[in-house]
Design a protein around this motif. Structure first.
Motif, PDB file in Angstrom:
ATOM      1  N   PRO A   1      16.619   5.912  -9.423  1.00 16.28           N
ATOM      2  CA  PRO A   1      15.122   5.506  -9.784  1.00 16.28           C
ATOM      3  C   PRO A   1      14.784   4.186 -10.206  1.00 16.28           C
ATOM      4  CG  PRO A   1      16.436   6.977 -11.293  1.00 16.28           C
ATOM      5  CD  PRO A   1      17.367   7.108 -10.060  1.00 16.28           C
ATOM      6  N   GLU A   2      16.081   3.355 -10.572  1.00 15.63           N
ATOM      7  CA  GLU A   2      16.012   2.093 -10.762  1.00 15.63           C
ATOM      8  C   GLU A   2      15.187   1.061  -9.633  1.00 15.63           C
ATOM      9  OE1 GLU A   2      20.022   2.545  -8.947  1.00 15.63           O
ATOM     10  OE2 GLU A   2      18.811   3.661 -10.376  1.00 15.63           O
TER      11      GLU A   2
ATOM     12  N   VAL B   1       0.623  -1.107  -0.044  1.00 11.64           N
ATOM     13  CA  VAL B   1       0.094  -0.170  -0.216  1.00 11.64           C
ATOM     14  C   VAL B   1       0.862   1.146  -0.013  1.00 11.64           C
ATOM     15  CG1 VAL B   1      -1.968  -0.870   0.903  1.00 11.64           C
ATOM     16  CG2 VAL B   1      -0.218   0.075   2.534  1.00 11.64           C
ATOM     17  N   ALA B   2       2.084   1.331   0.208  1.00  7.92           N
ATOM     18  CA  ALA B   2       3.019   2.254   0.344  1.00  7.92           C
ATOM     19  C   ALA B   2       4.446   2.019   0.288  1.00  7.92           C
ATOM     20  CB  ALA B   2       2.851   3.343   1.798  1.00  7.92           C
ATOM     21  N   TYR B   3       5.201   2.850  -0.193  1.00  2.00           N
ATOM     22  CA  TYR B   3       6.802   2.524  -0.258  1.00  2.00           C
ATOM     23  C   TYR B   3       7.328   3.882  -0.458  1.00  2.00           C
ATOM     24  CZ  TYR B   3       5.617   3.009  -5.108  1.00  2.00           C
ATOM     25  OH  TYR B   3       5.503   3.664  -6.571  1.00  2.00           O
ATOM     26  N   ASP B   4       8.568   3.842  -0.155  1.00  3.13           N
ATOM     27  CA  ASP B   4       9.417   5.084  -0.122  1.00  3.13           C
ATOM     28  C   ASP B   4      10.904   4.416  -0.453  1.00  3.13           C
ATOM     29  OD1 ASP B   4       9.901   8.082   0.406  1.00  3.13           O
ATOM     30  OD2 ASP B   4      11.253   7.226   1.684  1.00  3.13           O
TER      31      ASP B   4
ATOM     32  N   GLU C   1       7.497  -2.583  -8.829  1.00  5.49           N
ATOM     33  CA  GLU C   1       6.546  -2.640  -9.912  1.00  5.49           C
ATOM     34  C   GLU C   1       5.657  -3.753 -10.016  1.00  5.49           C
ATOM     35  OE1 GLU C   1       5.654  -0.166 -12.355  1.00  5.49           O
ATOM     36  OE2 GLU C   1       6.666   1.046 -11.140  1.00  5.49           O
ATOM     37  N   GLY C   2       6.261  -4.981  -9.980  1.00  4.53           N
ATOM     38  CA  GLY C   2       5.286  -6.314 -10.066  1.00  4.53           C
ATOM     39  C   GLY C   2       4.529  -6.536  -8.792  1.00  4.53           C
ATOM     40  N   ALA C   3       4.478  -5.776  -7.811  1.00  2.00           N
ATOM     41  CA  ALA C   3       3.847  -5.877  -6.479  1.00  2.00           C
ATOM     42  C   ALA C   3       2.755  -4.971  -6.321  1.00  2.00           C
ATOM     43  CB  ALA C   3       4.745  -5.838  -5.188  1.00  2.00           C
ATOM     44  N   LYS C   4       2.724  -3.518  -7.034  1.00  2.00           N
ATOM     45  CA  LYS C   4       1.672  -2.670  -6.742  1.00  2.00           C
ATOM     46  C   LYS C   4       0.365  -3.321  -7.198  1.00  2.00           C
ATOM     47  CE  LYS C   4       3.718   0.937  -8.981  1.00  2.00           C
ATOM     48  NZ  LYS C   4       3.836   2.224  -9.447  1.00  2.00           N
TER      49      LYS C   4
END
Length: 195
Positions: A77-78, A68-71, A84-87
């Motif tokens: 940026p990589e 639900v959230a990440y930082d 990407e695969g988990a969102k």
């Protein structure tokens, strides 16, 4: 020497209280739970000096989890590829590190992500330079509602003081997350009734 240790312990306790107040305030002031969790992750990640942070919420039946959230430090940026695969996916608990019930209920440290067979993103973690990680459950009234996970670019040995600190923080976060979730659910139901 005893006085110096006592003063250090008092300063550390005061800093911990201040940190806790800051993250609870960030969560309360945010316009949504997701934005609040992002603010908490950013503040927490920077405070402990780790590279990447995530919060996964469980569904009502505790059978699946969802990112639900990440930082992370956007100078890299990589690292966005890591999520990407988990969102926006509901992932069955049986397919995660949390498959083992012991990982549900207490902090869990992985010194080398490549050695954890149930860590599904080990390959991408290696590609983007994340080597270690730890998770801490966030509970409310004995029910686990979420997990906060931090990753580092170095193989870090288990740090019991850090785990202990994060467990104390997560106990407080559980109440706030549950309150915000209930609030947002109530507002959604109210808007649904009105329309």
């Amino acid at each position: 020497q005893v006085l110096a240790v006592d003063i250090t312990a008092q300063v550390n306790a005061q800093n911990e209280r201040l940190f806790l107040l800051e993250i609870v305030e960030k969560l309360r002031r945010a316009n949504s739970l997701q934005n609040g969790l992002r603010a908490v992750l950013k503040h927490g990640r920077e405070y402990i000096g780790w590279d990447f942070a995530e919060i996964w919420l469980s569904d009502y039946d505790k059978e699946s989890i969802k990112l639900v959230a990440y930082d992370f430090d956007y100078k890299y940026p990589e690292r966005l590829a890591f999520v990407e695969g988990a969102k926006n996916k509901l992932i069955p608990m049986e397919q995660t590190v949390f498959k083992r019930k012991s990982k549900h209920y207490s902090a869990y440290w992985i010194e080398d992500l490549q050695t954890e067979k149930l860590f599904l993103r080990a390959k991408i973690a290696e590609q983007i330079g994340l080597r270690s990680g730890f998770s801490v459950p966030i509970s409310f009234k004995g029910h686990y509602v979420a997990w906060i996970i931090f990753f580092h670019h170095k193989n870090k040995p288990k740090d019991l003081a850090l785990l202990d600190f994060m467990e104390r923080i997560c106990k407080q976060l559980g109440m706030e997350i549950e309150r915000r979730t209930s609030e947002e659910h109530f507002n959604y139901m109210f808007e649904l009734i009105l329309s």
